[in-house]
Write a protein that holds these residues in place. Structure first.
Motif, PDB file in Angstrom:
ATOM      1  N   GLU A 265       6.702   2.553   5.772  1.00 38.12           N
ATOM      2  CA  GLU A 265       5.662   1.976   4.935  1.00 38.12           C
ATOM      3  C   GLU A 265       4.295   2.079   5.608  1.00 38.12           C
ATOM      4  N   VAL A 266       4.254   1.816   6.920  1.00 38.26           N
ATOM      5  CA  VAL A 266       2.990   1.924   7.663  1.00 38.26           C
ATOM      6  C   VAL A 266       2.477   3.358   7.636  1.00 38.26           C
ATOM      7  N   LEU A 267       3.375   4.329   7.859  1.00 30.98           N
ATOM      8  CA  LEU A 267       2.979   5.737   7.843  1.00 30.98           C
ATOM      9  C   LEU A 267       2.478   6.153   6.462  1.00 30.98           C
ATOM     10  N   GLN A 268       3.128   5.643   5.404  1.00 31.28           N
ATOM     11  CA  GLN A 268       2.696   5.969   4.050  1.00 31.28           C
ATOM     12  C   GLN A 268       1.326   5.384   3.760  1.00 31.28           C
ATOM     13  N   GLN A 269       1.084   4.167   4.243  1.00 31.91           N
ATOM     14  CA  GLN A 269      -0.223   3.543   4.052  1.00 31.91           C
ATOM     15  C   GLN A 269      -1.305   4.332   4.795  1.00 31.91           C
ATOM     16  N   GLN A 270      -0.976   4.747   6.028  1.00 32.53           N
ATOM     17  CA  GLN A 270      -1.937   5.542   6.799  1.00 32.53           C
ATOM     18  C   GLN A 270      -2.217   6.872   6.112  1.00 32.53           C
TER      19      GLN A 270
ATOM     20  N   ALA B 270      -4.483   6.326   3.178  1.00 34.87           N
ATOM     21  CA  ALA B 270      -5.855   6.056   3.622  1.00 34.87           C
ATOM     22  C   ALA B 270      -6.558   7.344   4.052  1.00 34.87           C
ATOM     23  N   LEU B 271      -5.834   8.220   4.741  1.00 32.92           N
ATOM     24  CA  LEU B 271      -6.432   9.466   5.218  1.00 32.92           C
ATOM     25  C   LEU B 271      -6.786  10.411   4.070  1.00 32.92           C
ATOM     26  N   ASN B 272      -6.076  10.290   2.954  1.00 36.99           N
ATOM     27  CA  ASN B 272      -6.258  11.234   1.848  1.00 36.99           C
ATOM     28  C   ASN B 272      -6.905  10.596   0.620  1.00 36.99           C
ATOM     29  N   THR B 273      -7.545   9.441   0.809  1.00 29.28           N
ATOM     30  CA  THR B 273      -8.220   8.763  -0.299  1.00 29.28           C
ATOM     31  C   THR B 273      -9.727   8.985  -0.213  1.00 29.28           C
ATOM     32  N   ALA B 274     -10.321   9.292  -1.361  1.00 24.69           N
ATOM     33  CA  ALA B 274     -11.773   9.446  -1.443  1.00 24.69           C
ATOM     34  C   ALA B 274     -12.239   8.749  -2.722  1.00 24.69           C
ATOM     35  N   TRP B 275     -13.576   8.651  -2.884  1.00 31.25           N
ATOM     36  CA  TRP B 275     -14.139   7.966  -4.046  1.00 31.25           C
ATOM     37  C   TRP B 275     -15.291   8.807  -4.598  1.00 31.25           C
ATOM     38  N   PHE B 276     -15.386   8.884  -5.923  1.00 31.28           N
ATOM     39  CA  PHE B 276     -16.486   9.638  -6.524  1.00 31.28           C
ATOM     40  C   PHE B 276     -17.108   8.846  -7.670  1.00 31.28           C
TER      41      PHE B 276
END
Length: 292
Positions: free
Chosen positions: A181-186, A189-195
């Motif tokens: 779960e921690v690895l999935q959250q990380q 987070a690494l692959n999230t962006a906002w536009f």
């Protein structure tokens, strides 16, 4: 022979040139030393992980051998042999201890992989396989207990081993689930962006664009009062197109021009095509587009 002499002369000229460069040669040597140190550190780290891997593999080999001995003693136990019961109890105790040792080594290998800068997919798969083997061994011992009980043969040591091994397996499973779960959250987070895209007045109203005027372009996300809820969250691995519903668009945030293109449809409205996501989002995970 002439070629050899020519090669030596060329090497001498090259060395002389390097000596003439002075600081450049020292810089190159420093970079080389740094690279060698990094390679040595990687080798040592891999050797340590492979040592743990080999210990786990050897542990399972010894467990399989002990299980084979238990199988050989079953017939004697059914005939009432006390020595066979003692041998099975001894082997079960050994299996229990070795499984606990393997659990500790699997946790160690997990920790080594988590702290390593060099992610090794094969070792991660090996950890998953080891965990599965541990669960299977627990099930096998539980099955053996049921078989012996059906024959009115009860070994106290076996009961204790099954209880403790079941607890060990459950703990390990829960721990692995938590780590996953921690690895999935990380990873998210690494692959999230906002536009966000909007007209100048819309962006100013949300305080995403500030300080713009007749002779100034304004500043993007410079205000701590910017409405971040106005942005749309996206996954940079899957978001390759953003429809802008406008015939004019300007990117206000910094993104390499070679990593995207603005394409018009039959109505003349623009769509942002992200051709190189890694490069596009390298400077910022926020994308602001002004449209008209």
């Amino acid at each position: 022979m002439k070629k050899f002499v020519f090669t030596l002369m060329a090497a001498a000229v090259c060395l002389a040139s390097c000596d003439g460069l002075g600081g450049g040669s020292k810089s190159l040597q420093a970079k080389n030393d740094s690279l060698m140190a990094e390679l040595n550190a990687r080798d040592a780290e891999l050797d340590d992980m492979m040592g743990t891997f080999n210990q786990i593999t050897e542990g399972f080999r010894q467990i399989n051998a002990a299980e084979n001995r238990v199988d050989l003693q079953r017939g004697s136990v059914a005939e009432g042999s006390s020595s066979a019961k003692q041998q099975i109890a001894s082997d079960i105790e050994f299996i229990q201890k070795t499984l606990q040792d393997n659990r500790n080594q699997i946790e160690k290998l997990n920790a080594q992989l988590a702290s390593s800068k060099n992610q090794n997919a094969q070792l991660k798969k090996a950890v998953e396989s080891f965990t599965k083997q541990l669960e299977e061994k627990a099930a096998e011992i539980a099955s053996l207990q049921q078989e012996l009980m059906a024959k009115n043969i009860r070994i106290q040591e076996l009961d204790q081993a099954v209880s403790e091994l079941t607890a060990v397996t459950e703990d390990l499973h829960a721990e692995n689930m938590a780590k996953t779960e921690v690895l999935q959250q990380q990873d998210r987070a690494l692959n999230t962006a906002w536009f966000v895209f909007g007209t100048k007045s819309e962006l100013k109203e949300q305080k995403i664009l500030t300080g713009s005027g007749l002779f100034s372009k304004g500043q993007v996300l410079a205000s701590g009062e910017a409405n971040m809820d106005y942005f749309t969250e996206c996954d940079i691995r899957t978001t390759k197109e953003i429809r802008l519903y406008s015939k004019s668009a300007t990117l206000l945030t910094s993104h390499p021009s070679s990593s995207y293109s603005l394409v018009k449809d039959e109505k003349g409205e623009l769509t942002l095509n992200i051709t190189n996501p890694t490069q596009f989002w390298s400077a910022s995970k926020y994308l602001v587009i002004q449209v008209k």
